[in-house]
Design a protein around this motif. Structure first.
Motif, PDB file in Angstrom:
ATOM      1  N   LEU A  64      42.342  38.578  32.454  1.00 57.93           N
ATOM      2  CA  LEU A  64      41.652  37.443  33.060  1.00 57.93           C
ATOM      3  C   LEU A  64      42.334  37.017  34.357  1.00 57.93           C
ATOM      4  O   LEU A  64      41.667  36.706  35.351  1.00 57.93           O
ATOM      5  CB  LEU A  64      41.615  36.263  32.086  1.00 57.93           C
ATOM      6  N   ALA A  65      43.667  36.990  34.330  1.00 58.52           N
ATOM      7  CA  ALA A  65      44.412  36.641  35.550  1.00 58.52           C
ATOM      8  C   ALA A  65      44.179  37.684  36.636  1.00 58.52           C
ATOM      9  O   ALA A  65      43.970  37.346  37.810  1.00 58.52           O
ATOM     10  CB  ALA A  65      45.900  36.522  35.227  1.00 58.52           C
ATOM     11  N   LEU A  66      44.186  38.946  36.247  1.00 59.39           N
ATOM     12  CA  LEU A  66      43.947  40.017  37.214  1.00 59.39           C
ATOM     13  C   LEU A  66      42.514  39.978  37.723  1.00 59.39           C
ATOM     14  O   LEU A  66      42.244  40.280  38.891  1.00 59.39           O
ATOM     15  CB  LEU A  66      44.256  41.367  36.567  1.00 59.39           C
ATOM     16  N   LEU A  67      41.576  39.604  36.856  1.00 61.71           N
ATOM     17  CA  LEU A  67      40.184  39.454  37.266  1.00 61.71           C
ATOM     18  C   LEU A  67      40.050  38.393  38.348  1.00 61.71           C
ATOM     19  O   LEU A  67      39.367  38.595  39.368  1.00 61.71           O
ATOM     20  CB  LEU A  67      39.332  39.087  36.054  1.00 61.71           C
ATOM     21  N   LEU A  68      40.695  37.251  38.147  1.00 64.19           N
ATOM     22  CA  LEU A  68      40.665  36.189  39.164  1.00 64.19           C
ATOM     23  C   LEU A  68      41.282  36.670  40.475  1.00 64.19           C
ATOM     24  O   LEU A  68      40.745  36.410  41.550  1.00 64.19           O
ATOM     25  CB  LEU A  68      41.424  34.962  38.653  1.00 64.19           C
ATOM     26  N   ALA A  69      42.414  37.352  40.368  1.00 61.40           N
ATOM     27  CA  ALA A  69      43.093  37.831  41.576  1.00 61.40           C
ATOM     28  C   ALA A  69      42.266  38.888  42.309  1.00 61.40           C
ATOM     29  O   ALA A  69      42.295  38.972  43.536  1.00 61.40           O
ATOM     30  CB  ALA A  69      44.459  38.403  41.199  1.00 61.40           C
ATOM     31  N   THR A  70      41.514  39.693  41.549  1.00 60.46           N
ATOM     32  CA  THR A  70      40.704  40.750  42.159  1.00 60.46           C
ATOM     33  C   THR A  70      39.445  40.198  42.814  1.00 60.46           C
ATOM     34  O   THR A  70      39.049  40.624  43.906  1.00 60.46           O
ATOM     35  CB  THR A  70      40.310  41.797  41.086  1.00 60.46           C
ATOM     36  N   THR A  71      38.798  39.247  42.158  1.00 61.27           N
ATOM     37  CA  THR A  71      37.542  38.701  42.684  1.00 61.27           C
ATOM     38  C   THR A  71      37.765  37.575  43.690  1.00 61.27           C
ATOM     39  O   THR A  71      36.847  37.203  44.411  1.00 61.27           O
ATOM     40  CB  THR A  71      36.663  38.167  41.539  1.00 61.27           C
ATOM     41  N   HIS A  72      38.986  37.042  43.749  1.00 64.57           N
ATOM     42  CA  HIS A  72      39.327  35.981  44.695  1.00 64.57           C
ATOM     43  C   HIS A  72      40.580  36.407  45.459  1.00 64.57           C
ATOM     44  O   HIS A  72      41.677  35.899  45.208  1.00 64.57           O
ATOM     45  CB  HIS A  72      39.578  34.658  43.976  1.00 64.57           C
ATOM     46  N   PRO A  73      40.447  37.370  46.387  1.00 58.38           N
ATOM     47  CA  PRO A  73      41.606  38.016  47.007  1.00 58.38           C
ATOM     48  C   PRO A  73      42.521  37.080  47.790  1.00 58.38           C
ATOM     49  O   PRO A  73      43.688  37.381  47.971  1.00 58.38           O
ATOM     50  CB  PRO A  73      40.971  39.066  47.934  1.00 58.38           C
ATOM     51  N   LYS A  74      42.026  35.958  48.276  1.00 60.69           N
ATOM     52  CA  LYS A  74      42.856  35.059  49.066  1.00 60.69           C
ATOM     53  C   LYS A  74      43.846  34.275  48.213  1.00 60.69           C
ATOM     54  O   LYS A  74      44.698  33.565  48.748  1.00 60.69           O
ATOM     55  CB  LYS A  74      41.976  34.074  49.847  1.00 60.69           C
ATOM     56  N   THR A  75      43.724  34.337  46.909  1.00 60.38           N
ATOM     57  CA  THR A  75      44.557  33.507  46.037  1.00 60.38           C
ATOM     58  C   THR A  75      45.774  34.248  45.507  1.00 60.38           C
ATOM     59  O   THR A  75      46.616  33.640  44.852  1.00 60.38           O
ATOM     60  CB  THR A  75      43.739  33.005  44.834  1.00 60.38           C
ATOM     61  N   ALA A  76      45.887  35.545  45.728  1.00 58.16           N
ATOM     62  CA  ALA A  76      47.000  36.315  45.175  1.00 58.16           C
ATOM     63  C   ALA A  76      47.563  37.263  46.232  1.00 58.16           C
ATOM     64  O   ALA A  76      46.813  37.900  46.972  1.00 58.16           O
ATOM     65  CB  ALA A  76      46.548  37.097  43.943  1.00 58.16           C
ATOM     66  N   SER A  77      48.891  37.351  46.292  1.00 57.21           N
ATOM     67  CA  SER A  77      49.546  38.276  47.213  1.00 57.21           C
ATOM     68  C   SER A  77      49.561  39.675  46.602  1.00 57.21           C
ATOM     69  O   SER A  77      49.261  39.864  45.421  1.00 57.21           O
ATOM     70  CB  SER A  77      50.978  37.819  47.477  1.00 57.21           C
TER      71      SER A  77
END
Length: 294
Positions: A64-77
């Motif tokens: 789920l965390a990786l899903l958020l990071a993948t679909t919202h690229p500006k939120t994860a380095s």
């Protein structure tokens, strides 16, 4: 371990960890001691740290965390993405890896990043072999997997059901049948010993899809699919990926009825859906409150 002083320090540290962990429990059961984990690793046995009780639960939550990071690229380095992928691999969840890989593959295809897609697919092959050996090395055939046997039992139930049952599902509290050639163990242990009831019931199936169809029938299943499509159209691409992720995970685990995974899934799914409704699927200007909350 060749250094006597270092060995003494490690032994002391392990004892302190054991003393601390001996007072901790999860679901009424004590955690495995640090010495047991270290001994398993030193003996080259397969050891896996757990956070949410079993591999698939861990894989779902990390995914789920990786899903958020993948679909919202500006939120994860890139570093955070790398850490999340490493965590996904360490869960040894085959279903979790398939689900997040499918979502990532769709994103890469959409962005036409074919090189990354090919590299990722190449890396997954040796990892798939490793996870099979680590978690199922002693299994001789696919029919020995409990998830496979559950699907066989479900197909038997579908073949023997009448039209009313196919459409509306099995009557709650009434056994589907009293014996089963595929998952009799679950009847003996879950139904009889744990629940004090006889026969095969929907709760014996560790799959959201199978349990839902047995309980609500084809009408309920069709309504669920149409509802997911409707919500995806109302929200956007990111929520559609969330639905795909949950659908793959639901083939082998209870996405909606296990609180370990359903609560974070509902929270994150609602977050993604609302962001999509507000036109913030890519988070170009907004940061995810879930990711940034400390």
């Amino acid at each position: 371990y060749g250094n006597k002083a270092a060995k003494t320090d490690i032994t002391s540290a392990i004892k302190k960890l054991d003393d601390y962990r001996s007072n901790l429990t999860f679901n009424g059961q004590p955690f495995g001691t640090a010495s047991e984990v270290v001994e398993a690793v030193m003996n080259l046995n397969h050891a896996r740290a757990t956070a949410a009780e079993e591999a698939n639960y861990d894989g779902f939550v990390v995914g789920l965390a990786l899903l958020l990071a993948t679909t919202h690229p500006k939120t994860a380095s890139k570093l955070q993405l790398t850490i999340l992928w490493i965590a996904t691999f360490l869960t040894l969840s085959r279903t979790g890896l398939i689900a997040i890989s499918a979502v990532t593959g769709i994103v890469l295809l959409r962005e036409k990043r074919y090189g990354y897609l090919l590299a990722g697919a190449t890396l997954l092959i040796p990892y798939a072999i490793f996870t099979y050996v680590a978690r199922a090395g002693s299994i001789d055939s696919a029919e020995q997997f409990d998830r496979v046997r559950m699907w066989q039992s479900f197909l038997l139930s579908a073949r023997t059901a009448d039209l009313f049952t196919l459409l509306f599902g099995y009557m709650p509290g009434v056994p589907i049948r009293y014996t089963d050639p595929y998952i009799q163990w679950f009847i003996d242990n879950q139904s009889v010993i744990q629940q004090g009831v006889r026969g095969l019931h929907p709760f014996n199936f560790h799959s959201h899809h199978l349990r839902f169809l047995l309980t609500w029938g084809l009408i309920g299943g069709t309504s669920l699919i149409l509802g997911a499509i409707y919500l995806s159209l109302r929200s956007g691409h990111a929520f559609m990926l969330f639905i795909i992720y949950c659908a793959i995970q639901g083939a082998s685990m209870g996405v909606t009825y296990l609180t370990t995974v359903s609560v974070p899934a509902i929270l994150i799914g609602a977050h993604i859906w609302m962001q999509g409704r507000q036109g913030g699927n890519t988070h170009d200007e907004k940061q995810s409150h879930i990711i940034s909350t400390h």
